[in-house]
Structures are given as C-alpha cells and as structure tokens.
Design a protein around this motif. Structure first.
Motif, PDB file in Angstrom:
ATOM      1  N   GLY A   5       2.325  -7.062   5.279  1.00 26.03           N
ATOM      2  CA  GLY A   5       1.024  -6.541   5.224  1.00 26.03           C
ATOM      3  C   GLY A   5       0.192  -6.006   3.898  1.00 26.03           C
ATOM      4  N   ASP A   6       1.219  -5.861   2.948  1.00 28.68           N
ATOM      5  CA  ASP A   6       0.944  -5.250   1.646  1.00 28.68           C
ATOM      6  C   ASP A   6       0.049  -6.484   0.907  1.00 28.68           C
ATOM      7  OD1 ASP A   6       1.821  -2.696   1.946  1.00 28.68           O
ATOM      8  OD2 ASP A   6       3.592  -3.340   0.720  1.00 28.68           O
ATOM      9  N   THR A   7      -0.811  -5.903   0.188  1.00 29.53           N
ATOM     10  CA  THR A   7      -1.449  -6.926  -0.739  1.00 29.53           C
ATOM     11  C   THR A   7      -0.993  -6.515  -2.172  1.00 29.53           C
ATOM     12  OG1 THR A   7      -3.337  -7.115   0.577  1.00 29.53           O
ATOM     13  CG2 THR A   7      -3.644  -7.537  -1.803  1.00 29.53           C
ATOM     14  N   ILE A   8      -0.408  -7.321  -3.062  1.00 30.66           N
ATOM     15  CA  ILE A   8       0.190  -7.103  -3.942  1.00 30.66           C
ATOM     16  C   ILE A   8      -0.641  -7.889  -5.319  1.00 30.66           C
ATOM     17  CG2 ILE A   8       2.416  -7.501  -5.513  1.00 30.66           C
ATOM     18  CD1 ILE A   8       3.817  -7.621  -2.736  1.00 30.66           C
ATOM     19  N   LEU A   9      -0.651  -7.153  -6.490  1.00 26.45           N
ATOM     20  CA  LEU A   9      -1.271  -7.588  -7.688  1.00 26.45           C
ATOM     21  C   LEU A   9      -0.497  -7.189  -8.678  1.00 26.45           C
ATOM     22  CD1 LEU A   9      -3.892  -9.137  -9.009  1.00 26.45           C
ATOM     23  CD2 LEU A   9      -4.665  -6.568  -9.210  1.00 26.45           C
ATOM     24  N   MET A  10      -0.256  -7.923  -9.826  1.00 27.34           N
ATOM     25  CA  MET A  10       0.572  -7.826 -10.997  1.00 27.34           C
ATOM     26  C   MET A  10      -0.430  -8.030 -12.127  1.00 27.34           C
ATOM     27  SD  MET A  10       2.884  -6.369 -12.652  1.00 27.34           S
ATOM     28  CE  MET A  10       4.418  -6.184 -11.237  1.00 27.34           C
ATOM     29  N   LYS A  11      -0.657  -7.256 -12.844  1.00 29.63           N
ATOM     30  CA  LYS A  11      -1.596  -7.310 -13.876  1.00 29.63           C
ATOM     31  C   LYS A  11      -1.392  -6.771 -15.125  1.00 29.63           C
ATOM     32  CE  LYS A  11      -6.519  -8.511 -15.131  1.00 29.63           C
ATOM     33  NZ  LYS A  11      -6.618  -9.787 -15.191  1.00 29.63           N
ATOM     34  N   ASN A  12      -0.949  -7.331 -16.334  1.00 31.52           N
ATOM     35  CA  ASN A  12      -0.463  -6.943 -17.538  1.00 31.52           C
ATOM     36  C   ASN A  12       0.734  -5.628 -17.266  1.00 31.52           C
ATOM     37  OD1 ASN A  12      -2.513  -7.897 -19.008  1.00 31.52           O
ATOM     38  ND2 ASN A  12      -3.983  -6.315 -18.417  1.00 31.52           N
ATOM     39  N   ASP A  13       1.458  -6.294 -16.826  1.00 30.96           N
ATOM     40  CA  ASP A  13       2.607  -5.429 -16.379  1.00 30.96           C
ATOM     41  C   ASP A  13       2.529  -4.157 -15.429  1.00 30.96           C
ATOM     42  OD1 ASP A  13       4.968  -7.004 -17.085  1.00 30.96           O
ATOM     43  OD2 ASP A  13       4.737  -6.207 -19.404  1.00 30.96           O
ATOM     44  N   ASN A  14       1.201  -4.053 -14.610  1.00 31.95           N
ATOM     45  CA  ASN A  14       1.153  -3.178 -13.848  1.00 31.95           C
ATOM     46  C   ASN A  14       0.999  -3.739 -12.432  1.00 31.95           C
ATOM     47  OD1 ASN A  14       0.684  -0.796 -15.602  1.00 31.95           O
ATOM     48  ND2 ASN A  14      -1.060  -2.028 -16.529  1.00 31.95           N
ATOM     49  N   LEU A  15       1.972  -2.957 -11.525  1.00 32.38           N
ATOM     50  CA  LEU A  15       1.882  -3.263 -10.086  1.00 32.38           C
ATOM     51  C   LEU A  15       1.139  -2.619  -9.291  1.00 32.38           C
ATOM     52  CD1 LEU A  15       3.357  -4.964  -7.859  1.00 32.38           C
ATOM     53  CD2 LEU A  15       5.172  -3.029  -7.836  1.00 32.38           C
ATOM     54  N   PHE A  16       0.032  -3.322  -8.427  1.00 27.67           N
ATOM     55  CA  PHE A  16      -0.734  -2.662  -7.740  1.00 27.67           C
ATOM     56  C   PHE A  16      -0.518  -3.090  -6.404  1.00 27.67           C
ATOM     57  CE2 PHE A  16      -2.968  -2.960 -11.693  1.00 27.67           C
ATOM     58  CZ  PHE A  16      -3.618  -1.729 -12.094  1.00 27.67           C
ATOM     59  N   ILE A  17      -0.209  -2.275  -5.257  1.00 25.16           N
ATOM     60  CA  ILE A  17      -0.098  -2.608  -3.924  1.00 25.16           C
ATOM     61  C   ILE A  17      -1.174  -1.710  -3.318  1.00 25.16           C
ATOM     62  CG2 ILE A  17       1.642  -2.235  -1.980  1.00 25.16           C
ATOM     63  CD1 ILE A  17       3.930  -2.246  -3.845  1.00 25.16           C
ATOM     64  N   ASN A  18      -2.035  -2.748  -2.518  1.00 19.06           N
ATOM     65  CA  ASN A  18      -3.142  -2.306  -1.793  1.00 19.06           C
ATOM     66  C   ASN A  18      -3.917  -1.476  -2.395  1.00 19.06           C
ATOM     67  OD1 ASN A  18      -1.636  -3.252   0.502  1.00 19.06           O
ATOM     68  ND2 ASN A  18      -0.577  -1.306   0.742  1.00 19.06           N
ATOM     69  N   GLY A  19      -4.059  -1.955  -3.756  1.00 15.71           N
ATOM     70  CA  GLY A  19      -5.081  -1.587  -4.725  1.00 15.71           C
ATOM     71  C   GLY A  19      -4.781  -0.267  -5.331  1.00 15.71           C
ATOM     72  N   VAL A  20      -3.617   0.374  -5.012  1.00 16.55           N
ATOM     73  CA  VAL A  20      -2.994   1.402  -5.797  1.00 16.55           C
ATOM     74  C   VAL A  20      -1.862   0.990  -6.807  1.00 16.55           C
ATOM     75  CG1 VAL A  20      -1.821   3.726  -5.532  1.00 16.55           C
ATOM     76  CG2 VAL A  20      -3.537   2.745  -3.696  1.00 16.55           C
ATOM     77  N   LEU A  21      -2.042   1.754  -8.185  1.00 19.55           N
ATOM     78  CA  LEU A  21      -1.064   1.465  -9.184  1.00 19.55           C
ATOM     79  C   LEU A  21       0.206   1.983  -8.788  1.00 19.55           C
ATOM     80  CD1 LEU A  21      -0.306   0.608 -12.117  1.00 19.55           C
ATOM     81  CD2 LEU A  21      -0.921   2.933 -12.868  1.00 19.55           C
ATOM     82  N   VAL A  22       1.372   1.289  -8.747  1.00 24.59           N
ATOM     83  CA  VAL A  22       2.689   1.920  -8.119  1.00 24.59           C
ATOM     84  C   VAL A  22       3.426   1.755  -9.646  1.00 24.59           C
ATOM     85  CG1 VAL A  22       4.926   1.348  -7.217  1.00 24.59           C
ATOM     86  CG2 VAL A  22       2.445   0.669  -6.165  1.00 24.59           C
ATOM     87  N   LYS A  23       4.151   3.100  -9.775  1.00 23.14           N
ATOM     88  CA  LYS A  23       4.794   3.361 -11.039  1.00 23.14           C
ATOM     89  C   LYS A  23       6.331   2.647 -10.749  1.00 23.14           C
ATOM     90  CE  LYS A  23       2.120   5.873 -13.470  1.00 23.14           C
ATOM     91  NZ  LYS A  23       1.718   5.535 -14.491  1.00 23.14           N
ATOM     92  N   GLU A  24       6.930   2.077 -11.739  1.00 23.89           N
ATOM     93  CA  GLU A  24       8.117   1.310 -11.435  1.00 23.89           C
ATOM     94  C   GLU A  24       9.046   2.082 -12.906  1.00 23.89           C
ATOM     95  OE1 GLU A  24       7.891  -2.701  -9.713  1.00 23.89           O
ATOM     96  OE2 GLU A  24       6.475  -2.818 -11.267  1.00 23.89           O
ATOM     97  N   PRO A  25       9.740   3.195 -12.591  1.00 22.60           N
ATOM     98  CA  PRO A  25      10.353   3.666 -13.758  1.00 22.60           C
ATOM     99  C   PRO A  25      11.567   2.901 -14.102  1.00 22.60           C
ATOM    100  CG  PRO A  25      10.528   5.128 -11.764  1.00 22.60           C
ATOM    101  CD  PRO A  25       9.415   3.879 -11.474  1.00 22.60           C
ATOM    102  N   TYR A  26      12.248   2.199 -13.132  1.00 21.01           N
ATOM    103  CA  TYR A  26      13.276   1.383 -13.295  1.00 21.01           C
ATOM    104  C   TYR A  26      13.138   0.286 -14.211  1.00 21.01           C
ATOM    105  CZ  TYR A  26      10.949  -0.541  -9.086  1.00 21.01           C
ATOM    106  OH  TYR A  26       9.827  -1.048  -8.394  1.00 21.01           O
ATOM    107  N   LEU A  27      11.939   0.058 -14.456  1.00 21.42           N
ATOM    108  CA  LEU A  27      11.570  -1.054 -15.531  1.00 21.42           C
ATOM    109  C   LEU A  27      11.406  -0.813 -16.980  1.00 21.42           C
ATOM    110  CD1 LEU A  27       9.100  -3.089 -13.445  1.00 21.42           C
ATOM    111  CD2 LEU A  27      11.519  -3.598 -13.571  1.00 21.42           C
TER     112      LEU A  27
END
Length: 179
Positions: A86-108
């Motif tokens: 059910g999640d909506t995923i968007l990747m823009k300019n190396d930023n991950l947005f899930i359900n409209g919220v920016l998700v930090k990915e420190p492992y990257l």
C-alpha cells in the motif's frame, strides 16, 4: 569389560537421531545460513560473506529498512525492504519519499558519495508507484549495480521472503550484526 555394549550403541544412535532432528527443525523453521552473492548490498554486505537469517515469526516483524533474503524464480536475493503493501514510493534526486514523507537512508551515505564523485545519481528517479496489496518493494544498497524491484525483479509476497538478516558470521574477522 566391554566398552561398546549394544545398549551403549543404541543410546548413541538415539542421541544422534535427536540431534539431527533438532538441527533440521532449527534450519527449516528458525535460522539458516546464507551466502551473499554479488555486490548489490555493498558496503553493508559483501560478496561471499556468510550470514544467519532469522525465519521465525516473519509476518509480525517485516518492516521498512530490514535486510531480507527473498526466494525468486530461480535464485535467492538479499535486499532491503523499501516499500510495504500500500505504500506510495517516489525517488527524486536521490531522495526517497514514501507516502509523501522524505525517508532518510543512512546506509547509503558511502554509495551516495561515490556516485556524486562519478558525477551521477545513485538511484535514478522513478515513481510515484504504489506497492500492491500483500506485496513488498525491495532494493539493494548498491543501487547502481542492483537488480531489484525497480528493474526486473518486481514485487515480492511475504511467502517469498525467507527471513531477515541477523548477523554476518564469516569471515570471522568481519563478524557483525546486520540490524
């Protein structure tokens, strides 16, 4: 005095049979060793490392960010859960947005730095996409070199998820938790 009586052999046989049975149950239902094949999870996991995977009670524990082993059509994959059903995923300019919220990915962080040095993005833009009901969206950490839900593997069901990575146990010099 006989050291190997018939009763002693029978006792050893029962103990061996019990130990074998316990090992089969543990490997089938609780924990299994897996070998990392390829560089798609670099630098978190390295090619040929051996890790233990927890198979116990997965349906209650699958969460975004977990490293999992997935059974594909012909082989097993080690990937990170990015999108839940059910999640909506968007990747823009190396930023991950899930359900409209920016998700930090420190492992990257390491891979992002390398991609910028090469003058490229780590992850091509995509989306928005919505993860279907009862499916999961996964990606590798080394996104320039990862075959995953974005580019050929598609979505995975929870039945295809074998287990979640717990720790690397080999090589011994690299023993570490993968949480």
């Amino acid at each position: 005095m006989k050291s190997n009586s018939k009763g002693e052999w029978k006792s050893w046989g029962k103990a061996l049979f019990l130990a074998l049975g316990i090992a089969i149950v543990v490997r089938t239902f609780l924990f299994s060793p897996y070998v990392v094949d390829g560089e798609s999870m670099e630098p978190t996991l390295h090619d040929h490392e051996k890790m233990f995977v927890n198979k116990l009670n997965l349906t209650n524990r699958l969460s975004r960010g977990e490293i999992v082993v997935i059974k594909g059509k012909e082989e097993y994959y080690v990937k990170r859960i990015i999108g839940l059903p059910g999640d909506t995923i968007l990747m823009k300019n190396d930023n991950l947005f899930i359900n409209g919220v920016l998700v930090k990915e420190p492992y990257l962080s390491h891979n992002l730095k390398l991609a910028k040095q090469m003058g490229s993005k780590l992850t091509d833009d995509f989306g928005p996409i919505t993860v279907p009901k009862d499916k999961y969206f996964v990606m590798g950490n080394n996104r320039l070199y990862s075959k995953d839900s974005r580019n050929g593997l598609g979505y995975f069901s929870k039945e295809q998820i074998v287990g979640e990575s717990e720790f690397v146990f080999y090589p011994f010099s690299q023993l570490r938790n993968t949480k």
